[in-house]
Design a protein around this motif. Structure first.
Motif, short mmCIF file in Angstrom:
data_model
loop_
_atom_site.label_atom_id
_atom_site.label_comp_id
_atom_site.label_asym_id
_atom_site.label_seq_id
_atom_site.Cartn_x
_atom_site.Cartn_y
_atom_site.Cartn_z
N GLY A 5 3.55 3.85 6.41
CA GLY A 5 4.90 4.00 6.95
C GLY A 5 5.53 2.69 7.39
O GLY A 5 6.75 2.62 7.57
N ALA A 6 4.72 1.65 7.54
CA ALA A 6 5.24 0.35 7.93
C ALA A 6 5.85 -0.35 6.72
O ALA A 6 5.58 0.01 5.57
N SER A 7 6.65 -1.38 6.99
CA SER A 7 7.23 -2.15 5.89
C SER A 7 6.23 -3.19 5.40
O SER A 7 5.27 -3.55 6.09
N LEU A 8 6.49 -3.67 4.19
CA LEU A 8 5.56 -4.59 3.55
C LEU A 8 6.32 -5.73 2.90
O LEU A 8 7.39 -5.52 2.30
N GLU A 9 5.78 -6.93 3.02
CA GLU A 9 6.29 -8.05 2.24
C GLU A 9 5.10 -8.87 1.75
O GLU A 9 4.30 -9.34 2.56
N LEU A 10 5.00 -9.04 0.45
CA LEU A 10 3.97 -9.88 -0.15
C LEU A 10 4.64 -11.14 -0.69
O LEU A 10 5.62 -11.07 -1.43
N VAL A 17 5.37 1.89 3.42
CA VAL A 17 4.18 1.90 2.57
C VAL A 17 3.49 3.25 2.64
O VAL A 17 3.38 3.87 3.70
N HIS A 18 2.98 3.68 1.48
CA HIS A 18 2.22 4.92 1.37
C HIS A 18 0.75 4.58 1.15
O HIS A 18 0.44 3.51 0.58
N VAL A 26 -4.14 -0.12 3.31
CA VAL A 26 -3.22 0.71 4.09
C VAL A 26 -4.02 1.55 5.06
O VAL A 26 -4.91 2.32 4.66
N GLU A 27 -3.71 1.39 6.33
CA GLU A 27 -4.39 2.17 7.37
C GLU A 27 -3.61 3.45 7.65
O GLU A 27 -2.39 3.42 7.80
N LEU A 28 -4.34 4.54 7.72
CA LEU A 28 -3.68 5.84 7.95
C LEU A 28 -3.40 6.05 9.44
O LEU A 28 -4.05 5.45 10.29
#
Lengths: 116, 112
Positions: A16-21, A81-82, A114-116
């Motif tokens: 559920g958090a946003s992601l930037e790579l 993020v899923h 990804v942590e649940l």
């Protein structure tokens, strides 16, 4: 010769958090830029690509990337993020070859957990 | 329908043996590639063929020999296998010089 740097080897985010790579490239001409994703034991799947035009490109699975020529960057983003996004992400720059096709140079990849 | 397919998916063999990996694409693309992914997941191009003609040949030992019998097929033959050849080998294809490359599922080669 072209090169790609992915500074983050591992990234962990909560679902559920946003992601930037991050991705930085080096290439003498207008770059062709790609993001691929590799799930464990799988091949590479194209997420999105930049060839020209709009510098914000949309891809599959809700991903987007922004080309910034001044920063030589092509960062990948996702607003939420899923758990199924956990995978290895590769940034690549393509150099057209005079004989046909193009030569992809890949970064070293960023492993997303990804942590649940 | 599988766009880019590779056989076999897994290959386990002894040092010194000779082995081949086959690749086929049904996308009608002109250009095909071989990449090697090492144990640290670093991907590097090895070869590229355009219309059956070798156009990219990176610094790869002579023990590796690609062959393209037609536009839809690109095989990789490896002689005298060494421990360091253990890797995942990916085949890919693209329609042209500036187009996306589509990858196969990979062949995991293990040399014992």
């Amino acid at each position: 010769a072209q090169s790609v740097t992915q500074p983050d080897i591992h990234i962990t985010v909560s679902e559920g958090a946003s992601l930037e790579l991050r991705c930085n490239y080096s290439y003498g001409a207008t770059p062709y830029l790609f993001w691929y994703v590799q799930s464990p034991g799988q091949g590479l799947q194209l997420l999105l690509k930049y060839f020209s035009g709009d510098t914000l490109v949309q891809g599959i699975k809700g991903f987007e990337a922004e080309f910034k020529r001044s920063q030589s960057s092509f960062n990948l983003r996702k607003p939420s993020v899923h758990w199924s996004d956990a995978a290895e992400y590769f940034c690549a720059v393509g150099a057209p070859h005079t004989g046909g096709g193009n030569k992809l140079t890949f970064g070293t990849g960023t492993q997303l957990k990804v942590e649940l | 329908d599988t766009a880019v397919s590779q056989t076999p998916k897994y290959l386990v063999t002894q040092m010194g043996n000779d082995k081949s990996i086959k690749c086929e694409q049904n996308l009608g693309h002109d250009t095909m590639y071989w990449y090697k992914q090492d144990s640290k997941k670093f991907l590097k191009i090895m070869f590229s063929y355009n219309n059956k003609e070798l156009i990219i040949n990176e610094t790869v030992p002579n023990r590796f020999s690609p062959k393209s019998p037609d536009k839809a097929h690109l095989n990789l033959h490896i002689n005298s296998l060494e421990l360091g050849d253990s890797a995942v080998y990916f085949c890919a294809s693209s329609p042209g010089r500036t187009d996306t490359q589509y990858f196969g599922p990979g062949t995991r080669l293990t040399v014992l």
